[in-house]
Design a protein around this motif. Structure first.
Motif, PDB file in Angstrom:
ATOM      1  N   MET A 216     -32.921   9.621 -10.174  1.00 55.84           N
ATOM      2  CA  MET A 216     -32.293   8.788  -9.155  1.00 55.84           C
ATOM      3  C   MET A 216     -33.084   7.491  -8.991  1.00 55.84           C
ATOM      4  N   ALA A 217     -32.361   6.368  -8.905  1.00 51.15           N
ATOM      5  CA  ALA A 217     -33.011   5.069  -8.778  1.00 51.15           C
ATOM      6  C   ALA A 217     -33.712   4.943  -7.427  1.00 51.15           C
ATOM      7  N   THR A 218     -34.827   4.234  -7.423  1.00 48.36           N
ATOM      8  CA  THR A 218     -35.554   3.938  -6.185  1.00 48.36           C
ATOM      9  C   THR A 218     -35.962   2.474  -6.217  1.00 48.36           C
ATOM     10  N   PRO A 219     -36.183   1.867  -5.066  1.00 45.12           N
ATOM     11  CA  PRO A 219     -36.671   0.487  -5.055  1.00 45.12           C
ATOM     12  C   PRO A 219     -38.016   0.398  -5.757  1.00 45.12           C
ATOM     13  N   PRO A 220     -38.336  -0.741  -6.356  1.00 46.65           N
ATOM     14  CA  PRO A 220     -39.633  -0.894  -7.025  1.00 46.65           C
ATOM     15  C   PRO A 220     -40.783  -0.755  -6.030  1.00 46.65           C
ATOM     16  N   PRO A 221     -41.991  -0.441  -6.520  1.00 44.69           N
ATOM     17  CA  PRO A 221     -43.100  -0.087  -5.629  1.00 44.69           C
ATOM     18  C   PRO A 221     -43.400  -1.111  -4.532  1.00 44.69           C
ATOM     19  N   ALA A 222     -43.487  -2.391  -4.874  1.00 41.45           N
ATOM     20  CA  ALA A 222     -43.827  -3.387  -3.858  1.00 41.45           C
ATOM     21  C   ALA A 222     -42.782  -3.445  -2.758  1.00 41.45           C
ATOM     22  N   LEU A 223     -41.533  -3.377  -3.152  1.00 37.09           N
ATOM     23  CA  LEU A 223     -40.453  -3.390  -2.164  1.00 37.09           C
ATOM     24  C   LEU A 223     -40.456  -2.113  -1.348  1.00 37.09           C
ATOM     25  N   ARG A 224     -40.694  -0.989  -1.994  1.00 36.43           N
ATOM     26  CA  ARG A 224     -40.713   0.291  -1.284  1.00 36.43           C
ATOM     27  C   ARG A 224     -41.818   0.323  -0.232  1.00 36.43           C
ATOM     28  N   THR A 225     -42.988  -0.184  -0.588  1.00 39.79           N
ATOM     29  CA  THR A 225     -44.090  -0.221   0.379  1.00 39.79           C
ATOM     30  C   THR A 225     -43.745  -1.108   1.573  1.00 39.79           C
ATOM     31  N   TRP A 226     -43.173  -2.276   1.304  1.00 39.84           N
ATOM     32  CA  TRP A 226     -42.805  -3.168   2.397  1.00 39.84           C
ATOM     33  C   TRP A 226     -41.714  -2.559   3.270  1.00 39.84           C
ATOM     34  N   LEU A 227     -40.761  -1.872   2.645  1.00 39.84           N
ATOM     35  CA  LEU A 227     -39.695  -1.230   3.427  1.00 39.84           C
ATOM     36  C   LEU A 227     -40.265  -0.194   4.393  1.00 39.84           C
ATOM     37  N   GLU A 228     -41.254   0.550   3.949  1.00 38.28           N
ATOM     38  CA  GLU A 228     -41.867   1.540   4.843  1.00 38.28           C
ATOM     39  C   GLU A 228     -42.484   0.852   6.055  1.00 38.28           C
ATOM     40  N   GLN A 229     -43.162  -0.257   5.829  1.00 40.28           N
ATOM     41  CA  GLN A 229     -43.777  -0.997   6.932  1.00 40.28           C
ATOM     42  C   GLN A 229     -42.702  -1.606   7.841  1.00 40.28           C
TER      43      GLN A 229
ATOM     44  N   THR B 149     -31.616  -1.200  -8.113  1.00 38.64           N
ATOM     45  CA  THR B 149     -32.763  -0.831  -7.271  1.00 38.64           C
ATOM     46  C   THR B 149     -33.033  -1.834  -6.150  1.00 38.64           C
ATOM     47  N   MET B 150     -32.111  -2.763  -5.931  1.00 39.84           N
ATOM     48  CA  MET B 150     -32.332  -3.805  -4.934  1.00 39.84           C
ATOM     49  C   MET B 150     -31.679  -3.452  -3.595  1.00 39.84           C
ATOM     50  N   VAL B 151     -32.125  -4.179  -2.564  1.00 38.92           N
ATOM     51  CA  VAL B 151     -31.565  -4.074  -1.218  1.00 38.92           C
ATOM     52  C   VAL B 151     -30.790  -5.349  -0.917  1.00 38.92           C
ATOM     53  N   HIS B 152     -30.048  -5.324   0.184  1.00 40.67           N
ATOM     54  CA  HIS B 152     -29.345  -6.516   0.624  1.00 40.67           C
ATOM     55  C   HIS B 152     -30.360  -7.644   0.891  1.00 40.67           C
ATOM     56  N   ALA B 153     -29.934  -8.861   0.593  1.00 40.29           N
ATOM     57  CA  ALA B 153     -30.746 -10.057   0.858  1.00 40.29           C
ATOM     58  C   ALA B 153     -32.027 -10.104   0.030  1.00 40.29           C
ATOM     59  N   TYR B 154     -32.010  -9.520  -1.169  1.00 34.28           N
ATOM     60  CA  TYR B 154     -33.252  -9.494  -1.945  1.00 34.28           C
ATOM     61  C   TYR B 154     -33.674 -10.887  -2.417  1.00 34.28           C
ATOM     62  N   LEU B 155     -32.760 -11.848  -2.487  1.00 34.58           N
ATOM     63  CA  LEU B 155     -33.190 -13.204  -2.826  1.00 34.58           C
ATOM     64  C   LEU B 155     -34.109 -13.784  -1.756  1.00 34.58           C
ATOM     65  N   ASN B 156     -34.010 -13.273  -0.534  1.00 34.51           N
ATOM     66  CA  ASN B 156     -34.903 -13.696   0.554  1.00 34.51           C
ATOM     67  C   ASN B 156     -36.223 -12.937   0.537  1.00 34.51           C
ATOM     68  N   LEU B 157     -36.399 -12.048  -0.432  1.00 34.74           N
ATOM     69  CA  LEU B 157     -37.611 -11.226  -0.547  1.00 34.74           C
ATOM     70  C   LEU B 157     -38.261 -11.429  -1.919  1.00 34.74           C
ATOM     71  N   GLU B 158     -38.216 -12.619  -2.422  1.00 29.45           N
ATOM     72  CA  GLU B 158     -38.466 -12.859  -3.842  1.00 29.45           C
ATOM     73  C   GLU B 158     -39.838 -12.407  -4.328  1.00 29.45           C
ATOM     74  N   THR B 159     -40.896 -12.637  -3.583  1.00 30.44           N
ATOM     75  CA  THR B 159     -42.209 -12.269  -4.104  1.00 30.44           C
ATOM     76  C   THR B 159     -42.366 -10.753  -4.244  1.00 30.44           C
ATOM     77  N   LEU B 160     -41.531  -9.977  -3.564  1.00 25.94           N
ATOM     78  CA  LEU B 160     -41.540  -8.526  -3.716  1.00 25.94           C
ATOM     79  C   LEU B 160     -40.760  -8.077  -4.944  1.00 25.94           C
ATOM     80  N   VAL B 161     -39.760  -8.856  -5.341  1.00 25.74           N
ATOM     81  CA  VAL B 161     -38.875  -8.459  -6.444  1.00 25.74           C
ATOM     82  C   VAL B 161     -38.601  -9.662  -7.353  1.00 25.74           C
TER      83      VAL B 161
END
Length: 324
Positions: A1-14, A292-304
């Protein structure tokens, strides 16, 4: 099952921890907080913007609508992109989306025109649609008054709520009952649209998509927040289906379309279903799905960064192909 990449996943938890703490503290959403949130996230994670040879601030011709024009090659006649920013019809503006528009202009080698359409709740539906339509109608006169050389090759583009505006405007072009016809005496009819780019678009105000339940929480944009945005935007008991671009008539002249969706986006079904509708109608439509992306990922560029680079490249390639 797909999951967000590590940097994005860590930020999402925070991010989710802070969000739940705010909810437990009884902090309710407000337009001011929502606007600060989008602006802050974009400033934090979109940290590089390419230099653009000519950037002009002004207003759309014969209107008070603010606009910013990005011209990457002033000595060259380039195609034009009219961009409507996202933000739930409530957030975002020219300044917030400046780095994103610079990247669009750079990768597409097109003149990008970004506008500040009116936002809810101060200006509910249809104020933003009216501004989007007027901006299209007066787009080329705006470039003329700024002595900008351009090709009459036009793409409409928008992310999220901006995608709703872009799709609505395209559908209005051939509608006999559209505002364009009602207001045709105010100005010339608008130019034809050659291409349409919808970036994780919000196209269905009925809140019936399966993805709203599948990705209801934990991925930046949550279903309860979408419901709140829509209540601020649709304040006059509008029929949700009739104002949703997903259910609007597909005109015979609907432009070739690129639709971008994200796997962990609660409104991913909007873009996917519109893609299928266009295909059934015989309209060329391409679909880029970032699983593996979330909504508005262009606004989260350094994470993805890789997903953003792929997206800008796909948009640039799609727009450039209109030159042939």
């Amino acid at each position: 099952m797909a999951t967000p990449p590590p940097a994005l996943r860590t930020w999402l938890e925070q991010f989710n921890t802070l969000l739940r703490q705010s909810e437990q503290a009884g902090i309710s959403p407000t337009p001011a907080l929502a606007r600060q949130g989008l602006a802050g996230i974009t400033a934090q994670f979109v940290t590089h913007a390419p230099d653009i040879a000519r950037v002009i601030d002004g207003t759309i011709h014969q209107s008070p609508i603010p606009c910013r024009i990005y011209h990457p090659a002033p000595e060259t006649e380039l195609p034009v992109v009219l961009f409507y920013h996202g933000g739930g019809h409530m957030c975002g503006n020219i300044a917030v989306y400046d780095p994103i528009c610079r990247k669009l202009a750079h990768h597409s080698q097109a003149i990008v025109v970004s506008i500040d359409y009116r936002l809810a709740p101060e200006h509910p539906y249809p104020a933003g649609v009216d501004d989007a339509i007027l901006s299209l109608r007066q787009l080329f006169p705006t470039l003329d008054q700024n002595q900008i050389r351009y090709r009459r090759s036009l793409t409409l583009a928008g992310d999220s709520a901006g995608g709703a505006l872009a799709a609505t405007v395209v559908q209005s072009l051939n509608s006999q009952t559209s505002r364009l016809d009602h207001e045709s005496s105010l100005a010339d009819q608008p130019p034809s649209v050659d291409k349409l780019v919808l970036i994780y678009p919000s196209l269905d105000y009925t809140l019936t998509a399966d993805s709203l339940r599948e990705n209801h929480a934990g991925y930046v944009l949550e279903t309860n927040k979408i419901e709140w945005y829509f209540r601020q935007y649709l304040q006059h008991r509008e029929c949700r289906e009739s104002v949703s671009p997903l259910y609007g008539d597909i005109p015979p002249a609907h432009p070739e379309t690129l639709i971008i969706t994200a796997g962990f986006c609660p409104i991913k079904d909007d873009g996917l279903h519109y893609h299928f509708r266009l295909q059934r109608a015989g309209t060329p439509s391409r679909h880029l799905h970032q699983e593996t992306m979330v909504h508005a990922y262009l606004n989260l560029e350094t994470l993805v960064p890789e997903a953003c680079q792929q997206t800008y490249q796909a948009i640039g390639d799609f727009i450039q192909q209109s030159r042939s």
